[in-house]
Structures are given as structure tokens and as C-alpha cells.
Design a protein around this motif. Structure first.
Motif, short mmCIF file in Angstrom:
data_model
loop_
_atom_site.label_atom_id
_atom_site.label_comp_id
_atom_site.label_asym_id
_atom_site.label_seq_id
_atom_site.Cartn_x
_atom_site.Cartn_y
_atom_site.Cartn_z
N VAL A 1 -2.67 11.05 -9.78
CA VAL A 1 -3.63 11.59 -8.91
C VAL A 1 -3.89 10.26 -7.91
CG1 VAL A 1 -4.64 13.31 -10.09
CG2 VAL A 1 -5.69 10.96 -10.20
N THR A 2 -3.09 9.40 -7.76
CA THR A 2 -3.19 8.05 -6.67
C THR A 2 -1.68 8.02 -6.09
OG1 THR A 2 -2.11 6.56 -8.46
CG2 THR A 2 -4.42 7.05 -8.43
N ASP A 3 -1.78 7.05 -4.98
CA ASP A 3 -0.57 7.01 -4.48
C ASP A 3 0.27 5.66 -4.61
OD1 ASP A 3 -2.27 5.44 -3.07
OD2 ASP A 3 -2.11 6.19 -0.99
N TRP A 4 -0.25 5.18 -5.80
CA TRP A 4 0.30 3.64 -6.07
C TRP A 4 1.79 3.49 -5.73
CZ3 TRP A 4 1.83 1.47 -11.31
CH2 TRP A 4 1.88 -0.02 -11.14
N THR A 5 2.33 2.54 -5.18
CA THR A 5 3.51 2.25 -4.82
C THR A 5 3.89 0.86 -5.23
OG1 THR A 5 3.09 1.60 -2.34
CG2 THR A 5 3.89 3.91 -2.95
N ILE A 6 3.27 -0.03 -6.16
CA ILE A 6 3.52 -1.21 -6.37
C ILE A 6 3.18 -2.28 -5.48
CG2 ILE A 6 5.26 -2.93 -7.01
CD1 ILE A 6 6.77 -1.08 -8.73
N THR A 7 3.54 -2.17 -4.16
CA THR A 7 3.18 -2.91 -2.99
C THR A 7 1.86 -2.89 -2.61
OG1 THR A 7 4.14 -1.16 -1.45
CG2 THR A 7 5.55 -3.17 -2.04
N LYS A 8 1.32 -1.62 -2.60
CA LYS A 8 -0.01 -1.20 -2.18
C LYS A 8 -1.05 -0.74 -3.13
CE LYS A 8 -0.01 3.29 -0.25
NZ LYS A 8 0.87 3.84 0.84
N PRO A 9 -2.27 -1.18 -3.47
CA PRO A 9 -3.22 -0.86 -4.56
C PRO A 9 -3.07 0.59 -4.63
CG PRO A 9 -4.33 -1.89 -2.73
CD PRO A 9 -2.99 -2.19 -2.24
N ALA A 10 -3.65 1.23 -5.60
CA ALA A 10 -3.74 2.58 -5.86
C ALA A 10 -4.83 3.23 -5.27
CB ALA A 10 -3.63 2.93 -7.39
N ALA A 11 -4.90 4.32 -4.68
CA ALA A 11 -5.85 5.02 -3.93
C ALA A 11 -5.81 6.45 -4.40
CB ALA A 11 -5.80 4.76 -2.37
N PHE A 12 -6.79 7.01 -4.52
CA PHE A 12 -7.07 8.20 -4.95
C PHE A 12 -6.66 9.33 -3.90
CE2 PHE A 12 -9.73 12.25 -5.90
CZ PHE A 12 -9.08 12.40 -7.03
N VAL A 13 -5.81 10.21 -4.42
CA VAL A 13 -5.38 11.11 -3.49
C VAL A 13 -5.45 12.62 -3.80
CG1 VAL A 13 -3.61 9.68 -2.19
CG2 VAL A 13 -2.83 11.07 -4.13
N GLY A 14 -6.07 12.77 -4.83
CA GLY A 14 -6.41 14.25 -5.54
C GLY A 14 -5.03 14.92 -6.06
N LEU A 15 -5.01 15.95 -5.68
CA LEU A 15 -3.60 16.78 -6.20
C LEU A 15 -2.56 16.60 -5.16
CD1 LEU A 15 -5.42 19.92 -7.80
CD2 LEU A 15 -4.57 17.74 -8.87
N GLU A 16 -2.76 15.59 -4.11
CA GLU A 16 -1.65 15.40 -3.23
C GLU A 16 -0.23 15.34 -3.81
OE1 GLU A 16 -0.84 16.12 0.26
OE2 GLU A 16 -2.85 15.95 -0.08
N ASN A 17 -0.19 14.71 -4.92
CA ASN A 17 1.27 14.45 -5.38
C ASN A 17 1.96 15.75 -5.97
OD1 ASN A 17 1.64 11.80 -5.21
ND2 ASN A 17 0.47 11.02 -6.87
#
Lengths: 356, 308
Positions: free
Chosen positions: B55-71
Motif C-alpha cells: 500500500v506504498t509507492d516505495w521504489t528504493i530511490t525515494k522513501p515509501a509513501a502511503f498510497v492506499g489501494l493504488e497499486n
């Protein structure tokens, strides 16, 4: 119902011969028990009759028909196994119905037959249960039911009571015997237990090392054993056998004393004098017959009688005293058996010697 | 309490004052603590991490942020996901029945073979010990055109036209599945053999006396009694096919999952999302979906095949 005849029946497993050309004729409706120690070929013989083992040589006839090359299913026999061989994944009723697998009866007729058998064996209330919910005795009854339902020419029992506890075994023994009385079906029963053999058989077949030693009714075997093996095997506790040497019409016992031995057929002078523990009772008198004395070593109190083990010249001899009369250990005791109750065997050949 | 026992209890420490039952509990938890800590740290914690990451948008290069059910929304709208989903189920519904059928037939007949039984059994087990990478290379050769590929050689000698196998979008998936089935056979045969051996011989003897034919014995006795073995193998092999990865990855190293994603399973998609695109949050969402599929299928199978 049928007769079963074995003629010069041989079974070999590779180089080993386990059944050495035995002959046996079983009458219609007879209950015959094959008895002997393990490895004597009794089970192999039964399995050859069933068709589960191939015959190496000889002939088997069921009801006059040679069945040597017939499949088990074409011999019209039923078999009860030691471990029951009832299937855990189907109900009692379905297990019994397996016995009717090949019959052409209608479904309702099959059902009726299963119910009838269940009633005979007292299994009616268990018909819809799985075998795992049954006791050992009930499972054995299901196995018998599967055998009975087909109305076979003969029942073959392969040590069916060995997995039951002592009390249940006695009970099932009586049930099987009663069943045989009612159905009158020819039965062959294999056991290593001489008590089972004695209590159930019309005729007993004593086997040892793939050969038949003696065939006869339980009483014949008890009273006229043809050799030392049968004499010791039949009867409990085991018959006492005392070495003796023949000397002018009498036999001098190794444990001391002598008996009159009016023997017709003695070929050597070394013999064994046999006396059953039940015939050997405490007594001070008695010139006729066998008299032995020694120190009491063990006393087995059975209630109805007392078994006394005495030691005399390094040999243990078992006698029996009345239930209330319990000798003390270490006491000196004299036992006596009447002359007509004694058995004589050749020490070398172990064959019975006949009295003159 | 007697005077002696009281004195002993007073002189001893806490341990000697405890009852036997209390001591047993302490020992039990003491021993259980080791695997418990191991499981929590190595298994459960990463699992919960995966749920969180999905439920985050973590991509290694930037810190994880909560995105809900976006993924998850993105996944449902992704045509590649549905292609991969279909492939994964094809592996499952082809692979499990085919491999179980072949291994049962082999085990059923091998059980009757006395001649060199152990050697034959060992030969069947051998593929199970081989690494998937080496196996995939060998099978890749098999699938080559003539004169390198054995299979096309044989087809040619019968006058059958050349098949593209791994280069065809319709043939590639079965071609990848074949070595996977073959590799698992050894294990399944061993388990089936053990199951067959566990059925008492007298069951068969009694059936022969009752007059059941070979087919009836198989249907009415062998298979029902083999059910626990069968349940185990169905679940085990289903999980194996749902998680298929190394066979696919190694047989087509230039374009894993190709051609045109026609052989790509879910695990390979997760791998590529995570370690080629570095979209960890999206990959975690795919992992959660795979986890749920595995869970549901295993539970359904166990329920269906449980004793009624």
C-alpha cells in the motif's frame, strides 16, 4: 458345501521346499484345524487351497474338481484373514457386500442378504459405521460376514483370532464353532494355538517343517500321540518326558526308580517315559506306574488345581495337586502316575512305542 | 507441607519453590522460544512488511509513501497482469493433473517390478536432484530446429513439419511446462510408491478371493486408500506450479517469460517489477495477490478432498 482333497501337495519358494508332498482328505461339512509352530507350512497350505499361492506340485480338489489352475474367485471359497482385511474407507454393510461382488443378484436381494448375515452375527446396528469405529471382535465378525454372505463351498480361516485379546479370543472361538454348527460349511482353520485346535476341531492336522505328523480327533491326538512332538504340542501344561533305559522288562528312570515297560516294538534300549501333569498327582503309595520324588521349586495356583514343579536329579517335572492343597516351596514331594496313563517313546527316533 | 519440605523450600531460590507443572511450562516455552523467534523474524515480519509495502509507492530511490489501494487498482487495469494470471493458471491446471497422472502410472507399475527396483526408482528420482538451470539448457537444445534439436529430428524422420516450440506464442507454454513436469516426477513417484506400499497385501488378497478384477481393485481399493497421499501431492504440486519460476527464467534467458509474455508466470512478473523496474510497492502488491491465490486454492483443495 464341499470336500477338499490334497494329493502330494508341494510348495517350493526358490530352492527351499516348505511343503513336502502332503496328503489330506477333508470331508463335507468337517471342521479341520491345521496346527503347528510358525514356519511349519500350515498357512502356505491354506493359501494354496485358496489359490493365493501357486502349487509347485500335486493336486488340490474342491468338491471333486481339480482347482490347481483356477483363480481364487473361481474356487468358490471364502477366506478370513488374521488382520481382518476389511476396508477402512467403506461402511460395514459395503464391506460385507464385497463378498457378493461377483454375484448376479439384484441390488435389493444383495441388500437383503447383507442384512441377514448382519443379523446372524449381531452387526445390524453397526451396518452404517466405518470399521474404525468398531472393536477388534466386531471387525473380525465383519470379516466373517463378508465370507458368509456368499454361501461359499468352504471357509478358510488364517489365524483369525491371533489379533484379539485372550477373553475375546475365547468368545470368538465359541461363536465360530456355533456358526459352523448352524451352517455346516466345510471349514479349514489355521492356528498355532493348540487350545484353539483342541476346542474347535472335528479333526486336527499337526504339521511340522512342511510335513503332516498326525491327523486325528482332538482326543486321539491327546491319548495316542504318534511322536514326541505331538505329545508335547497337544495338552497344557506340556507332557513330562523322562529318559529311561530298558532293562529286563522294566525301564530304569534317569531320575531314579523304575517303571514296568511292557513294550512290543522297542528297537533300542534308550526310551522316554511320558506322563501328563494332570495324571501325576501327589501320593505316597503306588508300586504300579511311575513314582518320582523331588524338591518343590515352583507352585502355580490356578484355583481349580495347583501345578507343582518339582526338581529331581536336575530335571524339572510338572505335576498337579488339588486346588486346596498347596505344597510349600522346598518341601520334598512324591508324585505318582498310574501305569495305564503313561506314554513311551523311542529316544532316538522320537516315535511312540506301543505297549504289548 | 511437612517441616522438612518447608525448610527446603525456604532455603532454595525461586526455582525450587515452583511446582513440577510450573517447571515443565518454563522448560517448554524455553525450547519453543528458539523456533518462535526465528519464525517471527525470518518469516512473519517480512510477510507483514510485504503487506505494508503493497500500500506504498516505495521504489528504493525515494522513501515509501502511503498510497492506499493504488497499486491494486493499477494491477487490475494492467493487461500484462491478466496475461500472467492466465499463464499461471495454465501451468496449474495442465501441470498438476498431467504430472500426477504420469507419476501415478509409473509408480503403480514400478511397484510390481522386482527386477532392479531400486535402480529404476533412483533413475526416476534423478531429475529432482538436478538444478533447474542445467535442465533448462538441455531442454532448450531439445527444442532447437534440426539438426541440433532432438525432438525436431525425430519429427523430421517421420516426415512431420518442423515445430517452433519456444519461439511460438502458442507452443512455448507447454514446451516450458514439459521439463517442469518431468523434473517433479521423481518426487511424486517416490511419494506414490510409499503410499502404495503402505496398503496391506491382504486387502488385495481378500479382493482377489471376492472376485474383483484388476480395474475394480484399482478403483475401489487402491485409489480410495491412496487418498491421503493424493491430497498431499495435489496441494504440494499445485503450489509448485503456481510458483513456477526457475524453469521459465532459465529456458529463455534472452527474453524471460517470452515470446510476448506468453510463458510469463506471476512470480517472474514480481521478480521483474521488483528487480528490473525497482517498483517495490507494486511488486509487493503482486506478491500479496499470489499469496491470496495460493491460500484460497490450498484451502479449497483441502476442503474438497477431505474425508466426508
Amino acid at each position: 458345501m464341499a470336500t477338499i482333497e490334497l494329493e502330494r501337495l508341494v510348495k517350493r519358494f526358490g530352492p527351499a521346499t516348505v511343503v513336502h508332498g502332503i496328503d489330506l482328505s477333508i470331508q463335507d461339512g468337517e471342521f479341520v484345524v491345521l496346527v503347528g509352530p510358525s514356519g511349519c507350512g500350515k498357512s502356505t497350505t491354506l493359501r494354496m487351497i485358496a489359490g493365493l499361492e501357486e502349487i509347485s506340485d500335486g493336486t488340490i480338489r474342491i468338491d471333486g474338481r481339480v482347482v490347481n489352475e483356477l483363480q481364487p474367485r473361481d474356487r468358490n471359497i471364502a477366506m478370513v484373514f488374521q488382520n481382518y482385511a476389511i476396508y477402512p474407507h467403506v461402511t460395514v454393510a459395503e464391506n460385507i457386500a464385497f463378498g457378493l461382488y461377483r454375484s448376479k443378484l439384484s441390488k435389493s436381494e444383495k441388500r437383503r442378504r447383507v442384512e441377514q448375515v448382519a443379523e446372524t452375527l449381531g452387526l445390524t446396528h453397526l451396518l452404517e459405521r466405518r470399521p474404525s469405529a468398531l472393536s477388534g471382535g466386531q471387525r473380525q465378525r465383519v470379516a466373517i460376514g463378508r465370507a458368509m454372505v456368499r454361501d461359499p463351498a468352504a471357509f478358510l480361516f488364517d489365524e483369525p483370532l491371533s489379533n484379539l485379546d485372550a477373553q475375546l479370543r475365547t468368545q470368538m472361538r465359541i461363536e465360530i464353532k456355533r456358526l459352523h454348527h448352524r451352517l455346516g460349511t466345510t471349514s479349514v482353520f489355521v492356528t498355532h494355538d493348540q487350545v484353539e485346535a483342541m476346542t474347535m476341531a472335528d479333526r486336527i492336522v499337526v504339521m511340522r517343517e512342511g510335513r503332516i505328523l498326525q491327523v486325528g480327533t482332538p482326543l486321539e491326538l491327546y491319548e495316542k500321540p504318534v511322536d514326541v512332538f505331538t505329545a508335547r504340542f497337544i495338552g497344557s501344561p506340556t507332557m513330562n518326558l523322562l529318559p529311561a533305559s530298558l532293562k529286563d522288562g522294566g525301564a530304569a528312570l534317569a531320575v531314579g526308580g523304575s517303571v514296568r515297560a511292557p513294550l512290543a516294538s522297542a528297537t533300542s534300549s534308550e526310551i522316554l517315559v511320558g506322563a501328563r501333569p494332570h495324571d501325576l498327582v501327589p501320593s505316597s503309595a503306588g508300586s504300579e506306574g511311575l513314582t518320582v520324588s523331588g524338591t518343590v521349586a515352583v507352585v502355580e495356583t490356578l484355583g481349580s488345581e495347583t501345578l507343582v514343579h518339582i526338581e529331581s536329579a536336575g530335571q524339572t517335572i510338572i505335576g498337579s495337586a488339588p486346588g486346596r492343597q498347596i505344597p510349600r516351596i522346598g518341601e520334598h514331594l512324591t508324585l505318582h502316575a498310574p501305569a495305564e496313563k503313561l506314554y513311551y517313546f523311542d529316544k532316538a527316533t522320537e516315535k511312540a512305542l506301543t505297549a504289548r | 507441607m511437612t517441616a522438612v519440605a518447608q525448610r527446603e523450600a525456604a532455603s532454595g531460590g525461586l526455582w525450587s519453590r515452583m511446582s513440577l507443572g510450573q517447571k515443565q511450562v518454563i522448560w517448554a516455552w524455553g525450547f519453543l522460544a528458539v523456533p518462535l523467534v526465528f519464525y517471527v523474524v525470518i518469516r512473519f515480519w517480512p510477510t507483514f512488511q510485504a503487506f505494508y509495502l503493497s500500500v506504498t509507492d516505495w521504489t528504493i530511490t525515494k522513501p515509501a509513501a502511503f498510497v492506499g489501494l493504488e497499486n491494486y487498482k493499477r494491477l487490475a487495469a494492467d493487461p500484462l497482469f491478466w496475461q500472467v494470471f492466465r499463464n499461471t493458471f495454465l501451468y496449474l491446471i495442465l501441470g498438476t493433473p498431467i504430472s500426477l497422472l504420469i507419476s501415478f502410472v509409473v509408480a503403480y507399475y514400478l511397484d510390481r517390478v522386482r527386477f532392479m527396483h531400486s535402480l529404476i526408482r533412483a533413475l526416476y528420482f534423478l531429475p529432482f536432484l538436478t538444478t533447474a538451470a542445467a535442465m533448462a539448457w538441455v531442454w532448450r537444445w531439445f527444442y532447437q530446429p534440426v539438426p541440433i534439436g532432438v525432438i525436431n529430428d525425430i519429427l523430421a524422420s517421420f516426415g512431420i513439419p518442423q515445430q517452433p516450440f519456444l519461439r511460438s506464442t502458442s507452443q512455448a507454454l507447454p514446451a516450458v511446462l514439459a521439463p517442469a513436469v518431468w523434473a517433479g516426477l521423481g518426487f511424486q513417484i517416490i511419494i506414490f510408491l510409499a503410499g502404495l506400499r503402505a496398503i496391506p497385501v491382504t486387502y488385495y488378497e481378500a479382493a482377489r478371493i471376492d472376485g474383483l478384477s484388476e480395474g475394480a481393485i484399482l478403483r475401489k481399493i487402491t485409489l480410495p486408500l491412496l487418498k491421503p497421499t493424493l491430497v498431499f501431492l495435489v496441494v504440494f504440486s499445485s503450489i509448485g506450479f503456481l510458483r513456477i519460476f526457475d524453469q521459465v527464467y532459465n529456458i529463455n534467458t534472452n527474453d524471460p517469460g517470452g515470446p510476448l509474455n506468453s510463458t510469463k508466470p506471476l512470480v517472474l512478473m514480481i521478480y521483474q517489477t521488483a528487480f528490473s523496474s525497482y517498483e517495490m510497492g507494486y511488486a509487493a502488491a503482486q506478491t500479496v495477490v499470489l499469496f491470496l491465490i495460493l491460500l484460497v486454492i490450498s484451502l479449497v483443495q483441502l476442503r474438497l478432498m477431505r474425508d466426508r
